[in-house]
Design an enzyme around this catalytic site. Structure first.
Site, PDB file in Angstrom:
ATOM      1  N   CYS A   2       0.844  -1.184   0.000  1.00  0.00           N
ATOM      2  CA  CYS A   2       0.000   0.000   0.000  1.00  0.00           C
ATOM      3  C   CYS A   2       0.883   1.238   0.000  1.00  0.00           C
ATOM      4  CB  CYS A   2      -0.897   0.018   1.240  1.00  0.00           C
ATOM      5  SG  CYS A   2      -1.788  -1.520   1.546  1.00  0.00           S
ATOM      6  N   LEU A  53      -3.836  -1.691  -1.376  1.00  0.00           N
ATOM      7  CA  LEU A  53      -3.846  -2.755  -2.373  1.00  0.00           C
ATOM      8  C   LEU A  53      -4.183  -4.029  -1.615  1.00  0.00           C
ATOM      9  CD1 LEU A  53      -3.270  -3.820  -5.264  1.00  0.00           C
ATOM     10  CD2 LEU A  53      -0.877  -4.091  -4.572  1.00  0.00           C
ATOM     11  N   GLU A  80       3.881  -6.376   4.360  1.00  0.00           N
ATOM     12  CA  GLU A  80       3.362  -7.674   4.783  1.00  0.00           C
ATOM     13  C   GLU A  80       4.160  -8.167   5.994  1.00  0.00           C
ATOM     14  OE1 GLU A  80       0.790  -9.058   3.384  1.00  0.00           O
ATOM     15  OE2 GLU A  80       0.660  -8.006   1.457  1.00  0.00           O
ATOM     16  N   ASP A 101      -2.912  -9.039   8.556  1.00  0.00           N
ATOM     17  CA  ASP A 101      -1.744  -8.862   9.412  1.00  0.00           C
ATOM     18  C   ASP A 101      -1.712  -7.513  10.116  1.00  0.00           C
ATOM     19  OD1 ASP A 101      -1.402  -7.673   6.952  1.00  0.00           O
ATOM     20  OD2 ASP A 101       0.608  -8.442   6.589  1.00  0.00           O
ATOM     21  N   ILE A 294      10.871 -10.663 -19.579  1.00  0.00           N
ATOM     22  CA  ILE A 294      10.947  -9.706 -20.680  1.00  0.00           C
ATOM     23  C   ILE A 294      12.063 -10.116 -21.619  1.00  0.00           C
ATOM     24  CG2 ILE A 294      11.576  -7.319 -21.246  1.00  0.00           C
ATOM     25  CD1 ILE A 294       8.794  -7.498 -20.193  1.00  0.00           C
ATOM     26  N   GLY A 368      13.949 -12.476  -6.992  1.00  0.00           N
ATOM     27  CA  GLY A 368      15.183 -13.035  -6.438  1.00  0.00           C
ATOM     28  C   GLY A 368      16.125 -12.003  -5.871  1.00  0.00           C
TER      29      GLY A 368
END
Length: 626
Positions: A2, A53, A80, A101, A294, A368
């Site tokens: 968010c 979001l 999160e 959460d 991509i 990653g």
């Protein structure tokens, strides 16, 4: 994922004004928005706002600002808490009414106070208001995955996930902090705690800010230097033991990041880190993981074919998009809108494109990021190791060249470039940041007045004799949060996409600090242990190749389709009116570069990187300052 903003202020800020600030971040949270203002003590008002979001508990019960059942605590939160279900088991006495959460943050604070942050494993930027103690806390996650800016204006505090809400505040003074500009031109980002504006700061990763009755106190609850040395007291030297434990931790980190009430996928470049994260996710998924990559029409930048091979082997549901230069150039104009502070890592453009591609099918994507910094993956680490081996010889060479008579002959300047770099690397605070002398000189010359050194003069503070390890720690403190994580956050949030990084899990990071360095690097084999874990999932032949990364043909652009724009930006009359850059030097250097590819007579260097930094700053200046 968010965006949050708000204030603690005696200045009159209305609810409409707070909403206007909040709505500048609509892209970060298109699903919901909330704004509230509370009356505090001593004439203060506390404003809290969030753009949401929806990822966990999509119902209205996840709306923010969120309040404790007894009304004592209010919270806005971006990010999160991945271990919130475990924490919830420890907090059963709290009367939860949602499944998200955010409410766990409230319950944890009521039980453990602000030290509850030590128990959170996740990515987060939090503002928490405690009516009982009159404390307002700002908290940023350990490695700086989530951004958090704040402005100090007298006794007032304004905060936000981006600079736009702060700039929107009535009475905000857009005064550029000039001393950061030379470093920005060289590094291509502005590292915390500095920002482009005076009196505005980034809360550093792993930090807590407390505002109480006009007084601000800031401290670190997780500091890379301190944690590294603490973890080194419990070293792990057995390779097989380390591999098994790291593999288990990575699996747990991926699994908890797969918890979402919305579609989830993964970025897949075909390199070791993204391929390993995808492989682990696929091993724990009941259906094919959606993967995205991509492709570039120019072959030397293209890794899409490798990603496709990995996806086919793992059995993911793979989507790739081939793009040409025109499509990348179309995004250049949008850079200052979403990177609302000067930012010049050109891989932001393909990162935006892969985020756009992923957002068509998912709301959360695994990445990653962090593998290179924590497990010794960058090519610079090889150069740093060689430089340490030659340092004594370099010091001797420097001393000889400084002898009377030889100094007047300028003997050191006549040495081969690599010898000159090693000989001149005498500053103990920047030992691992050698080279690029012409870039440093020109970055300093371009900006009027004295500025911060282009390198970070902090290395002795790490108290690590191995230069390779020291440079890795420095990159974790600077390049990773300031460049890589900022790039991914803004690029993904441009499309309202949440990016999650399992390698940056608290337990993974701390365990990596316990590992003997030769488990990560041995005789030129970088990321040794991470590669071996990857081979447990994917054949070596599909992964072993030179590192490419997201490339952008800057030189071709700046001396081609962007040339007219760059020419206008370095117009001498304009630069003199702007009053930031040395007009003659900057114009000469960039005009020379556009003609020859060099930054000036006889330099023999390509200055596209420095010119791109200048271009993005002027682009940002045009968007926000003119």
């Amino acid at each position: 994922m968010c965006g949050i903003c708000g204030f603690v202020s005696k200045q009159k800020i209305t609810l409409d004004q707070l909403k206007e600030m909040n709505d500048t971040m609509h892209h970060r949270g298109p699903d919901d928005g909330g704004e509230e203002i509370f009356a505090g003590k001593e004439g203060y008002q506390i404003g809290m706002a969030q753009r949401r979001l929806s990822i966990m508990d999509l119902s209205p019960l996840g709306h923010q600002p969120m309040h404790a059942r007894d009304g004592r605590i209010s919270v806005v939160f971006n990010g999160e808490i991945y271990n919130f279900l475990e924490l919830r088991e420890e907090l059963q006495e709290y009367p939860f009414c949602s499944n998200c959460d955010t409410e766990v943050i409230i319950a944890a604070y009521l039980k453990w106070g602000i030290k509850c942050i030590d128990r959170f494993n996740g990515m987060f930027a939090i503002c928490l208001y405690d009516r009982e103690t009159r404390d307002v806390y700002l908290v940023r996650d350990r490695i700086g995955k989530k951004p958090l800016y704040y402005e100090v204006d007298g006794e007032n505090l304004i905060f936000a996930s981006e600079l736009k809400p702060i700039m929107k505040r009535e009475g905000f003074h857009k005064k550029i902090r000039r001393e950061v500009l030379s470093r920005f031109l060289f590094q291509q980002y502005i590292n915390a705690p500095e920002t482009i504006f005076e009196n505005v700061y980034k809360l550093e990763p792993g930090s807590i800010l407390r505002f109480r009755d006009g007084e601000i106190k800031i401290w670190k609850y997780w500091d890379i230097k301190k944690v590294y040395h603490e973890m080194q007291q419990r070293p792990v030297t057995d390779y097989e033991q380390a591999k098994a434990q790291l593999k288990a931790l990575l699996n747990r980190a991926v699994v908890c990041r797969m918890i979402a009430d919305v579609p989830l996928g993964a970025f897949l470049s075909g390199g070791y880190d993204s391929s390993l994260m995808t492989a682990i996710a696929q091993a724990h998924s009941k259906e094919p993981v959606k993967t995205f990559s991509i492709g570039f029409c120019e072959e030397r930048y293209n890794e899409a074919k490798y990603a496709r091979e990995v996806a086919e082997y793992l059995g993911t549901k793979h989507t790739e998009l081939y793009i040409d230069e025109a499509e990348m150039l179309d995004l250049v104009e949008s850079i200052p809108l979403y990177y609302d502070e000067p930012f010049a890592d050109s891989s932001q453009i393909p990162t935006m494109l892969v985020s756009m591609l992923a957002r068509k099918d998912v709301t959360v994507a695994l990445s990653g990021d962090g593998g290179d910094e924590f497990f010794c993956g960058y090519n610079i680490y090889e150069n740093v190791r060689m430089a340490q081996q030659l340092d004594m010889l370099g010091g001797l060479t420097h001393g000889v060249c400084g002898l009377p008579g030889l100094r007047q002959m300028g003997l050191e300047d006549k040495l081969p470039f690599r010898v000159r770099v090693i000989a001149g690397n005498r500053n103990r605070e920047t030992k691992t940041q050698f080279g690029a002398g012409n870039y440093v000189t020109r970055a300093n010359r371009m900006v009027k007045g004295e500025g911060m050194p282009c390198h970070y003069p902090v290395e002795s503070g790490y108290q690590v004799s191995d230069w390779q390890v020291r440079r890795m720690l420095l990159d974790m403190d600077t390049y990773l949060p300031g460049d890589i994580l900022c790039k991914v956050d803004r690029a993904s949030m441009k499309y309202s996409l949440e990016a999650r990084c399992p390698i940056l899990d608290k337990d993974v990071m701390e365990y990596s600090f316990r590992m003997a360095h030769n488990l990560k690097y041995e005789k030129g084999n970088k990321k040794r242990i991470l590669k071996d874990i990857a081979y447990d999932y994917i054949p070596k032949r599909l992964l072993e190749r030179p590192k490419v990364g997201f490339g952008v043909p800057l030189d071709k652009w700046l001396r081609g389709p962007l040339k007219e724009q760059l020419t206008d930006m370095c117009n001498r009359d304009y630069l003199n009116r702007q009053g930031i850059f040395d007009a003659e030097f900057t114009a000469d250097m960039i005009e020379n570069y556009m003609k020859t590819g060099d930054g000036g007579p006889a330099t023999g260097a390509n200055y596209s990187k420095l010119s791109w930094s200048f271009f993005t700053f002027q682009q940002w200046y045009d968007a926000y300052m003119r």
